[in-house]
Design an enzyme around this catalytic site. Structure first.
Site, PDB file in Angstrom:
ATOM      1  N   PRO A   2      -0.424  -7.583  -0.502  1.00  0.00           N
ATOM      2  CG  PRO A   2       0.619  -5.465  -0.743  1.00  0.00           C
ATOM      3  CD  PRO A   2       0.491  -6.651   0.118  1.00  0.00           C
ATOM      4  CD  GLU A   3       5.641  -9.867  -0.368  1.00  0.00           C
ATOM      5  OE1 GLU A   3       6.599 -10.549  -0.757  1.00  0.00           O
ATOM      6  OE2 GLU A   3       5.662  -9.409   1.025  1.00  0.00           O
ATOM      7  NE  ARG A 113       0.012   3.298   3.721  1.00  0.00           N
ATOM      8  CZ  ARG A 113       0.958   3.085   3.766  1.00  0.00           C
ATOM      9  NH1 ARG A 113       1.510   1.880   4.018  1.00  0.00           N
ATOM     10  NH2 ARG A 113       2.231   3.814   3.535  1.00  0.00           N
TER      11      ARG A 113
END
Length: 272
Positions: A2-3, A113
């Site tokens: 996720p960046e 998650r």
DNA sequence: ACCCTCCTGTCA
DNA sequence: TGACAGGAGGGT
């Protein structure tokens, strides 16, 4: 994944596959994903898919005969993935938290998650993040100096904040500081203009190269249609404690700042 | 300006 | 079993 570079990669791969398609139905499987009310999506067309900060932004057309345009920002957080499955796909669906049924296929939001979020907006300006896009023309040295201000916060945690510069995360913050030869422990406000320029240039260079390589992928658990990055081969410090620095051979050190790992070279990222 | 927490999985 | 994981909002 996720960046900024990973999210950019997802948006680029998704855009040609879903743009122009009509959404027949949206099923939110995981109740954690429906905070508040979910707008009517069925009948809308996907008009645009792009990255905004670390989020994937979908522009959805108004419903027929209306003008209620809609934006959906999907934040992948740690483990979120957007998977396109064409109509001919016969393998079983992977586990997912939400599913868009569209003309010609379906879009799944998988997220082990379950930290990922959906945010809905009625106006384009509300969907934009707070900080400056580091790859935009707005990210000038003057702007960076202004943002750094006199902040006493340590540089590395400072880079992770999304309210000043958007898109940086734990991997690229360490990589950028190594390239800029700046200590992660320096107060953000202590940089000279010259150092701020190094930081700006390193930020751009690292992000551009990472995007060119479709981001960084750890482990190998991508589905066939999932995105697989290759920037991990260029990582200079991240996850490399004990490895020799590529510039000076000094062993890379791991520290913890705000409960998150920071990697740096104690020799070429000094702060006297 | 910090610590904790949300959640699940993997690794030593 | 405990530490750790690419993120960030909430509370103190």
């Amino acid at each position: 994944m996720p960046e900024l570079p990973e999210v950019e990669t997802v948006a680029r791969q998704l855009a040609p596959r879903v743009t122009g398609r009509q959404v027949r139905a949206l099923r939110i499987v995981d109740p954690l994903l429906r905070r508040g009310s979910v707008p009517v999506v069925a009948g809308r067309k996907v008009e645009d898919v792009k990255r905004s900060g670390k989020r994937v932004l979908f522009e959805l057309s108004p419903r027929r005969g209306r003008r209620d345009r809609l934006w959906l920002a999907v934040h992948l957080r740690m483990t979120g993935r957007l998977l396109w499955r064409g109509g001919e796909e016969r393998r079983p669906r992977p586990r997912h938290r939400a599913r868009f049924t569209m003309d010609g296929g379906e879009l799944l939001f998988a997220d082990t998650r379950r930290f990922g979020t959906f945010d809905w907006y009625r106006r384009r300006e509300d969907a934009a993040p707070g900080g400056v896009e580091p790859l935009s023309d707005d990210f000038t040295v003057a702007r960076l100096v202004d943002l750094l201000g006199a902040s006493p916060q340590e540089l590395k945690p400072w880079l992770l904040r999304q309210d000043r510069i958007v898109g940086l995360g734990n991997i690229y913050a360490s990589e950028i500081l190594h390239r800029a030869r700046l200590s992660p422990f320096r107060p953000a406000g202590s940089l000279t203009r010259k150092e701020a320029r190094r930081l700006r240039d390193a930020t751009r260079r690292i992000l551009e190269r990472a995007i060119a390589n479709c981001g960084t992928t750890f482990s190998d658990f991508q589905d066939a249609r999932g995105v697989e990055g290759s920037y991990q081969q260029f990582l200079a410090v991240y996850d490399g404690a004990g490895e020799p620095c590529r510039r000076c051979r000094t062993p890379i050190v791991r520290n913890v700042q705000q409960q998150r790992s920071t990697f740096h070279c104690p020799a070429c990222q000094q702060w006297p």
